[in-house]
Design a protein around this motif. Structure first.
Motif, PDB file in Angstrom:
ATOM      1  N   ASP A 186       0.819  -1.221   0.000  1.00  0.00           N
ATOM      2  CA  ASP A 186       0.000   0.000   0.000  1.00  0.00           C
ATOM      3  C   ASP A 186       0.847   1.264   0.000  1.00  0.00           C
ATOM      4  N   HIS A 201       1.728   3.673  -3.091  1.00  0.00           N
ATOM      5  CA  HIS A 201       0.888   4.725  -3.676  1.00  0.00           C
ATOM      6  C   HIS A 201       1.701   6.008  -3.887  1.00  0.00           C
ATOM      7  N   ARG A 223      -6.522   2.558  -4.953  1.00  0.00           N
ATOM      8  CA  ARG A 223      -6.950   3.957  -4.956  1.00  0.00           C
ATOM      9  C   ARG A 223      -6.260   4.768  -6.052  1.00  0.00           C
ATOM     10  N   ALA A 259      -9.563   4.659 -11.076  1.00  0.00           N
ATOM     11  CA  ALA A 259     -10.757   5.517 -11.073  1.00  0.00           C
ATOM     12  C   ALA A 259     -11.160   5.864 -12.506  1.00  0.00           C
ATOM     13  N   ASP A 300     -12.021  -3.094  -5.928  1.00  0.00           N
ATOM     14  CA  ASP A 300     -12.485  -2.003  -5.056  1.00  0.00           C
ATOM     15  C   ASP A 300     -12.923  -0.799  -5.881  1.00  0.00           C
ATOM     16  N   ALA A 301     -12.175  -0.485  -6.933  1.00  0.00           N
ATOM     17  CA  ALA A 301     -12.540   0.645  -7.796  1.00  0.00           C
ATOM     18  C   ALA A 301     -13.826   0.337  -8.559  1.00  0.00           C
ATOM     19  N   ARG A 335     -16.736   0.721  -6.154  1.00  0.00           N
ATOM     20  CA  ARG A 335     -17.042   2.136  -5.848  1.00  0.00           C
ATOM     21  C   ARG A 335     -17.849   2.780  -6.983  1.00  0.00           C
TER      22      ARG A 335
END
Length: 456
Positions: free
Chosen positions: A215, A218, A248, A253, A290-291, A294
């Motif tokens: 993580d 990032h 993330r 996204a 996860d994206a 969302r």
């Protein structure tokens, strides 16, 4: 010395009957040769040539001594216990990896006596470099600098000249070592050096990030976004894969927006190309779940319905397995109860089912999600199955491949496993041999752990 030799050679070629012997030179060798005479000119020539040849090859002044290297700094960590170190000369492969891991966990360093061999092994086996770097300590790093292993000589980022002097392979090794020992320093080094590297080296550096991603990476997102425009397609692909693994990331996204908007224009930079169906396939297969969740109304059921309605459930399953997304795997299981999804969804239950059904595919799929070493109970059950499938095997090819694959993972058995009863005396020789080696390895691992634990 020896300057009269060419003249003697010329006289020998012409012949002593037609040419006089050359006059010896004034140096010491020439004067020594002048005192040699034989009964005939040819004998004299040969004897003087022998003397001058010997003088030319002997009596050389020694080279001036090289400056002594700077002494190695003191090691802050204690050496591994002698009882544990006694195993080192006999270890290789997974056993050596385990010894190095135990040494690190014990807070010890490799005894100096064994450093040369281990550094030599690490030049041949790249997988040894990171575990060895963890237990080298100061003297080991000092010796690595003098033993043609410069990448193992650093626990901190090197200066510019040192980095520039390393080969691409050594840079890759050093980057991987720093990611294990000092990840913040590794990220700073990558950010500082990435743009100056050749394409092959940039590819190696990003491969190391992908292999050890976490993580905290990032913080590398600006660098990775820039690498999407790299001249090398391989570097672009690696940067995209890393960004897809970071849940993330801005890339995730962006491509998740295409999930519900068929009019999203193609973006080869983000991996979106082809028609709407192809782009949707790419998103479901590669974007982090996860994206996707969302961006999806209705959460898990909504995402599965969308994939099924577009006949792209296989892409969603592939992405789920790539990202090891357990909630999505559990939701997908009723639609596709494959061994891989069952194992990701519930590793413990899948292993129990595999052991009960004697299904090596299910066992191997489940074990991929189990921490190692496996528990003593699981290890005992696996050992019992291996023995049962092995006991009538007379030749290696008679043992089914999947059981042999499971046997190849036997170094993950817990050392404290209670072994099953020995094979019966009438078991074939091949079965006895495999079982003997397996028990011997397990006993060695148990002894090594005991030596680290009981002999501080």
């Amino acid at each position: 010395m020896g300057s009269d030799l060419p003249a003697l050679l010329s006289a020998a070629l012409i012949g002593t009957e037609r040419a006089p012997l050359p006059t010896p030179g004034p140096d010491a060798a020439g004067q020594a040769a002048a005192r040699i005479t034989r009964g005939d000119p040819a004998g004299t020539l040969l004897a003087r040539a022998a003397l001058l040849t010997l003088a030319a090859t002997a009596g050389r002044q020694p080279d001036p001594p090289a400056p002594a290297p700077t002494p190695a700094p003191s090691d802050p960590r204690p050496e591994a216990p002698a009882r544990a170190a006694r195993h080192l000369p006999h270890l290789g492969g997974p056993l050596l990896h385990e010894w190095l891991s135990l040494c690190h966990a014990h807070g010890s360093r490799v005894p100096a006596l064994h450093l040369p061999r281990l550094l030599s092994l690490a030049t041949q086996d790249r997988s040894l470099r990171v575990p060895l770097a963890r237990v080298l300590d100061e003297r080991g790093r000092w010796l690595a600098q003098h033993a043609n292993s410069p990448a193992l000589a650093h626990a901190e980022a090197p200066d510019e000249p040192t980095w520039a002097a390393l080969s691409d392979t050594d840079r890759d090794t050093l980057h991987r070592v720093l990611r294990a020992l000092n990840p913040d320093t590794a990220r700073a080094l990558l950010s500082a050096q990435f743009d100056t590297e050749r394409a092959a080296s940039r590819k190696r550096l990003l491969s190391a990030v992908l292999d050890t991603l976490n993580d905290d990476d990032h913080t590398l997102e600006p660098l990775l976004e820039g690498a999407l425009d790299d001249r090398s397609p391989d570097v672009q692909t690696l940067a995209r894969q890393i960004l897809q693994r970071l849940p993330r990331s801005a890339l995730n996204a962006r491509i998740a927006e295409a999930l519900h908007d068929p009019g999203t224009p193609p973006s080869p930079r983000d991996g979106l190309s082809g028609g709407p169906q192809a782009r949707l396939s790419h998103v479901l297969r590669h974007a982090h779940p996860d994206a996707l969740l969302r961006a999806t109304p209705g959460d898990l059921p909504g995402l599965i319905t969308l994939a099924r309605d577009h006949h792209l459930l296989d892409d969603l399953i592939a992405g789920t397995l790539t990202h090891r997304h357990q909630p999505l795997a559990q939701a997908l299981l009723p639609h596709a109860p494959t061994p891989a999804l069952r194992a990701l969804s519930d590793p413990a239950r899948t292993l129990r089912d595999g052991l009960h059904d004697r299904d090596p595919d299910l066992i191997l799929a489940a074990l991929a999600h189990h921490p190692t070493p496996w528990t003593p109970d699981d290890s005992h059950a696996i050992l019992s199955l291996l023995q049962d499938t092995l006991r009538h095997t007379e030749h290696p090819y008679q043992w089914p491949q999947r059981w042999r694959t499971l046997h190849d993972h036997a170094h993950h058995l817990h050392p404290d496993t209670t072994p099953p009863a020995p094979l019966p005396p009438d078991a074939p020789h091949h079965a006895q041999s495999v079982w003997h080696d397996l028990m011997g390895t397990l006993d060695t691992r148990r002894q090594i752990r005991h030596d680290f634990k009981e002999h501080p």
